[in-house]
Design an enzyme around this catalytic site. Structure first.
Site, PDB file in Angstrom:
ATOM      1  N   THR A  49       0.849  -1.186   0.000  1.00 62.38           N
ATOM      2  CA  THR A  49       0.000   0.000   0.000  1.00 62.38           C
ATOM      3  C   THR A  49       0.888   1.241   0.000  1.00 62.38           C
ATOM      4  O   THR A  49       2.106   1.145  -0.101  1.00 62.38           O
ATOM      5  CB  THR A  49      -0.917   0.015   1.232  1.00 62.38           C
ATOM      6  OG1 THR A  49      -0.140   0.333   2.405  1.00 62.38           O
ATOM      7  CG2 THR A  49      -1.589  -1.337   1.430  1.00 62.38           C
ATOM      8  N   CYS A  50       0.257   2.407   0.174  1.00 61.65           N
ATOM      9  CA  CYS A  50       1.036   3.643   0.144  1.00 61.65           C
ATOM     10  C   CYS A  50       1.992   3.760   1.319  1.00 61.65           C
ATOM     11  O   CYS A  50       2.975   4.498   1.250  1.00 61.65           O
ATOM     12  CB  CYS A  50       0.105   4.855   0.101  1.00 61.65           C
ATOM     13  SG  CYS A  50      -0.985   5.007   1.542  1.00 61.65           S
ATOM     14  N   ASN A  51       1.722   3.060   2.421  1.00 60.75           N
ATOM     15  CA  ASN A  51       2.633   3.204   3.565  1.00 60.75           C
ATOM     16  C   ASN A  51       3.088   1.885   4.170  1.00 60.75           C
ATOM     17  O   ASN A  51       3.529   1.853   5.311  1.00 60.75           O
ATOM     18  CB  ASN A  51       2.005   4.083   4.657  1.00 60.75           C
ATOM     19  CG  ASN A  51       0.655   3.572   5.116  1.00 60.75           C
ATOM     20  OD1 ASN A  51       0.375   2.382   5.028  1.00 60.75           O
ATOM     21  ND2 ASN A  51      -0.182   4.465   5.595  1.00 60.75           N
ATOM     22  N   ALA A 191      -7.398   8.772 -10.523  1.00 61.75           N
ATOM     23  CA  ALA A 191      -8.806   8.375 -10.404  1.00 61.75           C
ATOM     24  C   ALA A 191      -8.949   6.988  -9.790  1.00 61.75           C
ATOM     25  O   ALA A 191      -9.931   6.293 -10.030  1.00 61.75           O
ATOM     26  CB  ALA A 191      -9.483   8.423 -11.779  1.00 61.75           C
ATOM     27  N   GLY A 192      -7.965   6.585  -8.994  1.00 65.92           N
ATOM     28  CA  GLY A 192      -8.057   5.309  -8.292  1.00 65.92           C
ATOM     29  C   GLY A 192      -8.852   5.454  -7.012  1.00 65.92           C
ATOM     30  O   GLY A 192      -9.622   6.410  -6.836  1.00 65.92           O
TER      31      GLY A 192
END
Length: 442
Positions: A49-51, A191-192
């Protein structure tokens, strides 16, 4: 249990390292397959994920599995294992289960209690299922973790207290913006899922002027229609960025999409919420005068984000209860091979004795011989029934492993074991078991 979690998150690694370790969705099946094809990893699921980037695995040996996983992460990041080992954490068996439950519940997230991680973990599990890299142990772990995560959100009302990363970024943006968000010209790039969350949060804040850009123009158009935003062609992003007061960017691009040259000529300040990993804003763009960037590193240092102590205490009670139940279930299941081995040993003994009887009494009628065989089998099964039922029951209790151990010792049964280890010191574990080590000690 032979469970292993190896990963890095905002708690252990800077954004630069998380960017290196981040695994694009289309690369996850290939990485998982390489791990499965190795010597020590039997099952694997990848959460990126992003983190955080985490590998959930069922392994046949701790040190071998850890070395294999860390080596694959290093290969993906294009660095040596030593360069990332200080940022990795390792969770083994019970601690791995506890970690999975905390992650699914949002208790280990950048914004404590945020619900998006539950969906991300579900996607990771579904990807592993689709590509056949999970079996009994990870099925049990991930299915239970997802249920526990849903239970925490349902029973603690943690959602009322915990914002997601997007709303946390907007809260910080409101504090730092001179005009606030409501009257600002906001450009959303991407646009996710994160882009959709951004548009939803902006609409709830009654922001008047919102535009959205995405490489896939059709997706941008659909989101724009859903949230009352204005679609912008992706090749017009530079022009739109020069007129925006706030830019929210959350794409899956592997290189920055906001460069310094795109922002030259601006007279007013610009606030950018960069929620992407890898980051969407280049270093030189972030350093321009009048440009303020709120990224994941900024959010990690902010105070007061996430659920309150009351919700956390209740959530931790649920996790403790579920951890105990899971541990008991796994213990009870782990004794099954021992019980099967015991019954197989009994069948072998019975077969050997009946063969001996056949040789010594060749004239015994077949009907009598069948009755003798039936009686012997029945006696053995009757003798084994109560001990095997009871050992399954006892195996689910604390220290239940000792009962299976006793059976193996008493009847000289063989069974696979995983050496006891402390998986907290990743660097030391990697030093003990370099990548080319044949893990014979296990």
């Amino acid at each position: 249990m032979n469970l292993l979690v190896v990963g890095a998150s905002h708690r252990t690694a800077p954004v630069d390292t998380l960017e290196q370790l981040s695994i694009p969705a289309d690369e996850i099946p290939h990485l998982a397959r390489r791990l499965i094809e190795g010597k020590y990893v039997d099952e694997v699921a990848v959460l990126s994920t992003c983190n955080r980037t985490e590998i959930y695995a069922a392994v046949s040996a701790f040190h071998g599995g850890l070395s294999q996983i860390a080596g694959e992460l290093a290969r993906h990041a294009g660095v040596d294992v030593e360069d990332i080992s200080g940022h990795l954490y390792v969770r083994h068996d019970t601690k791995a289960v506890q970690h999975a439950f905390r992650v699914a519940s949002g208790l280990d997230s950048l914004v404590t209690g945020e619900p998006q991680i539950l969906g991300q973990m579900r996607e990771a599990y579904q990807t592993a299922q689709q590509h056949g890299t999970v079996a009994r142990l990870l099925h049990e772990l991930l299915q239970t973790a997802l249920r526990v995560g849903k239970r925490v959100h349902a029973e603690t009302d943690i959602d009322d207290a915990a914002p997601n990363v997007v709303t946390a970024a907007f809260d910080l943006a409101e504090q730092q913006s001179t005009q606030g968000l409501r009257d600002a010209d906001v450009l959303v790039i991407g646009a996710g899922a994160m882009g959709g969350l951004a548009l939803s949060a902006l609409r709830s804040r009654e922001v008047k002027h919102v535009a959205i850009a995405n490489r896939d123009a059709a997706k941008a158009q659909r989101l724009a229609e859903s949230y009352g935003a204005t679609p912008v062609a992706f090749d017009a992003v530079a022009e739109a960025a020069r007129h925006a007061d706030v830019i929210v960017t959350a794409t899956g691009a592997l290189s920055p999409i906001i460069e310094a040259h795109m922002l030259h000529g601006r007279r007013e300040g610009l606030l950018i919420c960069d929620l992407a990993v890898p980051r969407d804003v280049s270093v030189d763009a972030a350093a321009l005068p009048g440009v303020t960037v709120i990224d994941l590193e900024t959010l990690a240092q902010a105070d007061g984000m996430g659920a309150t102590e009351g919700y956390l205490a209740h959530a931790n009670e649920i996790l403790a209860e579920e951890l105990n139940a899971f541990r008991n279930t796994i213990r009870a299941g782990a004794v099954a091979p021992t019980v099967a081995a015991l019954r197989s040993r009994a069948d072998d003994v019975v077969s050997a004795e009946l063969s001996r009887l056949r040789r010594r009494t060749p004239s015994m009628p077949d009907e009598t011989r069948a009755e003798v065989a039936h009686t012997v089998h029945r006696v053995v099964q009757e003798l084994l029934h109560q001990p095997t039922v009871r050992v399954r029951q006892l195996a689910g209790e604390p220290c239940g492993d000792s009962y299976a151990d006793a059976l193996r010792e008493l009847f000289a049964l063989e069974g696979p074991e995983l050496g006891a280890v402390d998986g907290n010191d990743t660097t030391e574990a990697l030093r003990i078991a370099p990548l080319d080590t044949d893990d014979k000690a296990e």
